[in-house]
Design an enzyme around this catalytic site. Structure first.
Site, PDB file in Angstrom:
ATOM      1  N   ARG A   1       0.862  -1.179   0.000  1.00 52.25           N
ATOM      2  CA  ARG A   1       0.000   0.000   0.000  1.00 52.25           C
ATOM      3  C   ARG A   1       0.899   1.229   0.000  1.00 52.25           C
ATOM      4  O   ARG A   1       1.976   1.226   0.626  1.00 52.25           O
ATOM      5  CB  ARG A   1      -0.882   0.022   1.261  1.00 52.25           C
TER       6      ARG A   1
ATOM      7  N   GLU B   1      -4.168   7.253  -5.038  1.00 54.68           N
ATOM      8  CA  GLU B   1      -4.116   6.612  -6.358  1.00 54.68           C
ATOM      9  C   GLU B   1      -5.231   7.163  -7.214  1.00 54.68           C
ATOM     10  O   GLU B   1      -6.387   7.091  -6.784  1.00 54.68           O
ATOM     11  CB  GLU B   1      -4.260   5.094  -6.216  1.00 54.68           C
TER      12      GLU B   1
ATOM     13  N   HIS C   1      -1.639   0.282  -9.628  1.00 56.72           N
ATOM     14  CA  HIS C   1      -2.234  -0.716  -8.719  1.00 56.72           C
ATOM     15  C   HIS C   1      -2.910  -1.836  -9.521  1.00 56.72           C
ATOM     16  O   HIS C   1      -4.109  -2.086  -9.388  1.00 56.72           O
ATOM     17  CB  HIS C   1      -3.225  -0.054  -7.757  1.00 56.72           C
TER      18      HIS C   1
HETATM   19  O1  LIG Z   1      -4.231  -4.639  -3.639  1.00 58.10           O
HETATM   20  C1  LIG Z   1      -4.664  -5.708  -3.818  1.00 58.10           C
HETATM   21  C2  LIG Z   1      -5.298  -6.476  -2.787  1.00 58.10           C
HETATM   22  O2  LIG Z   1      -5.538  -5.918  -1.706  1.00 58.10           O
HETATM   23  O3  LIG Z   1      -5.565  -7.651  -3.013  1.00 58.10           O
END
Ligand SMILES: O=CC(=O)O
Length: 571
Positions: free
Chosen positions: A242, A271, A290
């Site tokens: 994150r 993001e 992401h």
């Molecule tokens: O970011 C991706 C997840 O949390 O699986």
């Protein structure tokens, strides 16, 4: 039974919501209502909604929305991280929160490697030069850093971190890791990883540092000025966890001043970053939006898992259409349960939900398949369903005895759930007391099978090829010659096996029983025998190992079976 499908709220299909590719799975299980439609008339739609399926953080589980959903039972998040959810608040409304761990691990680990390799070997820079219309010759100044043989530091050695380690082993990397808890020696040896109790040691020594932690108060800002200054000036920071795990201002400074070589980030905060954010204009940063879990196969697995969380013994949509169900009979030596344990841990099956029943003795315990302390803290219950969607396989694992007076009710619940779920066949793994065999049952191997007429047609050829023996019926009154007395099925110590088989014949259910004659004691060898026979039939494992048992992965809980002591890391 379309009318049985629960209503679920989603943000939308397309662009920011669920991909078109997964709509078939969603529609198979649910009536969908998109947020825009919902908001046109929340009073009308609100009471119908039983679940909210979040994708890409949307719809946001905010009080204003949740208060319009009086029948809501579950907020299911597509993805493993649930840092964007106020879990205590949601739970206080009597609503459960679910996520999709396990199924995202491979794709996310692949992404970590993609970023690592692309940054090290300047793949994006090379591409831009190659496609630039002004390029007339290729300069030799584009120099990357060597990946093979370098040192990798993994911060967070959960499912995803471990998969990064497995991949890095192939690059002959020296692997260091830092985690709240040390992994088992076997886990470490399997990938050649060394534990760094102190994060500082890992930062000092690594050429690549990969962040794979959950976002928690402890990990927020974990990598800031001090940590970056401990890294080598030639090192690269990779983040697939994150954005908030890294102090981005500190990162900008470190990248500008050459404190570290480069950063490759699949996650940022926020993001996307504001278009004038300094990270976007640095030459030594690679950023992806992401997309760690964005592969067709993984999003399908995630959505399948989100959909099969809603399992109930009362009513259930055909959640497992075409799947094979394997389940143990709670019988002599618990051989069936042990065999199912081997399936779940070897095939890395995901827990899809629990089978709700009041017919088993209630119990709860730690995760029997845990590989680290965080996993072990998960609560597990007496009857749980695990799936391997790609194999079209589900198992119902049972960990508690059936309450004696409720055996019939339990069988009825099972049969109706199996029917409603759409399983194409059910295989019951069972056992019976060896010492109660009659003369004919003493012959041949200790394996027997039973098959209901509705499964026989489809399986006759396979059974012939396998050469198994059908469970013999024995005379009703041994030694007494009575032409009228039908030989009967007798399965001493077999728990619900006989009843479930007989009910399935009556109900026209495609069901088979694989049964081993055995004695109580150390029944692990029996479990291997039974699961190997099952595999001979269903071909669940590809590996043709010389040593048939070595292809199975023994779950961590087995070390507790025969007084081997409690692994300190687990409890
Ligand atoms: O970011 C991706 C997840 O949390 O699986």
């Amino acid at each position: 039974m379309a009318e049985d499908k629960p209503w679920v709220l989603i943000s939308e299909v397309g662009d920011e919501g669920f991909h078109e590719d997964v709509v078939d799975i969603l529609k198979q299980h649910f009536h969908l209502i998109c947020l825009k439609e919902f908001l046109k008339n929340p009073v009308l739609h609100g009471p119908k909604i039983q679940a909210m399926l979040m994708w890409n953080y949307s719809p946001a589980a905010e009080p204003s929305l949740l208060s319009c959903l009086p029948s809501l039972k579950v907020v299911a998040n597509g993805g493993v991280g649930i840092d964007h959810l106020d879990v205590p608040y949601i739970n206080s409304l009597g609503v459960k929160v679910a996520n999709t761990p396990g199924v995202v691990s491979d794709a996310t680990a692949d992404m970590a490697m993609a970023l690592l390799l692309a940054s090290a070997r300047m793949v994006v820079e090379g591409h831009l030069i190659s496609v630039d219309p002004k390029t007339t010759h290729v300069s030799q100044s584009l120099m990357g850093v060597e990946v093979t043989g370098s040192t990798l530091g993994i911060i967070g050695m959960g499912h995803i971190g471990y998969k990064v380690a497995q991949r890095s082993k192939g690059f002959n990397m020296r692997i260091l890791y830092h985690n709240r808890n040390r992994r088992s020696v076997e886990d470490e040896q399997a990938v050649g990883a060394s534990y760094c109790e102190k994060l500082d040691d890992l930062l000092n020594e690594s050429d690549f540092v990969v962040l794979v932690v959950n976002l928690t108060p402890e990990t927020t800002g974990l990598i800031s000025h001090r940590e970056l200054s401990l890294m080598k000036p030639t090192a690269t920071l990779i983040n697939v966890s994150r954005g908030l795990v890294v102090d981005q201002d500190a990162l900008v400074k470190a990248l500008k001043s050459g404190t570290i070589r480069a950063a490759a980030l699949d996650v940022t905060h926020p993001e996307p970053l504001p278009r004038d954010h300094p990270l976007l204009s640095l030459p030594n940063v690679l950023i992806t939006p992401h997309t760690g879990t964005n592969t067709h196969a993984t999003i399908r697995k995630m959505v399948h898992l989100m959909s099969t969380m809603f399992i109930s013994s009362q009513s259930s949509p055909a959640a497992f259409k075409g799947f094979t169900l394997v389940m143990p009979a709670v019988a002599v030596g618990n051989v069936g349960q042990l065999a199912v344990d081997l399936l779940v841990s070897t095939l890395n099956m995901s827990r899809a939900g629990y089978f709700h029943t009041d017919c088993l003795i209630p119990m709860a315990g730690n995760n029997p398949y845990a590989s680290c302390k965080e996993d072990a803290e998960e609560l597990h219950t007496p009857a749980e369903v695990y799936t391997a969607a790609e194999l079209k396989l589900a198992v119902l694992q049972m960990r508690a005895p059936i309450i004696q007076t409720r055996s019939k009710k339990f069988r009825q619940q099972l049969v109706s759930w199996i029917k409603a779920s759409g399983f194409s066949r059910t295989v019951v793994l069972s056992s019976s007391h060896s010492y109660q065999r009659d003369d004919q049952q003493l012959q041949g191997t200790p394996l027997r099978y039973l098959i209901t007429p509705s499964l026989l047609t489809a399986s006759a050829d396979a059974l012939k090829e396998l050469g198994w023996r059908e469970m013999e019926r024995i005379p009703a009154f041994p030694g007494v010659k009575d032409a009228d007395a039908e030989p009967r099925l007798c399965i001493p110590g077999g728990g619900i096996t006989k009843g479930l088989y007989t009910d399935s014949c009556d109900e026209d259910l495609p069901l088979a029983v694989l049964l081993l004659f055995c004695s109580e004691g150390d029944n692990i060898p029996d479990a291997f025998t039974l699961v190997n026979h099952l595999n001979d039939w269903l071909h669940l494992l590809d590996s043709q190992s010389q040593e048939p048992n070595s292809k199975w992965k023994v779950p961590t809980s087995w070390s507790l079976l025969f007084g081997g002591g409690i692994p300190p890391a687990l409890f």
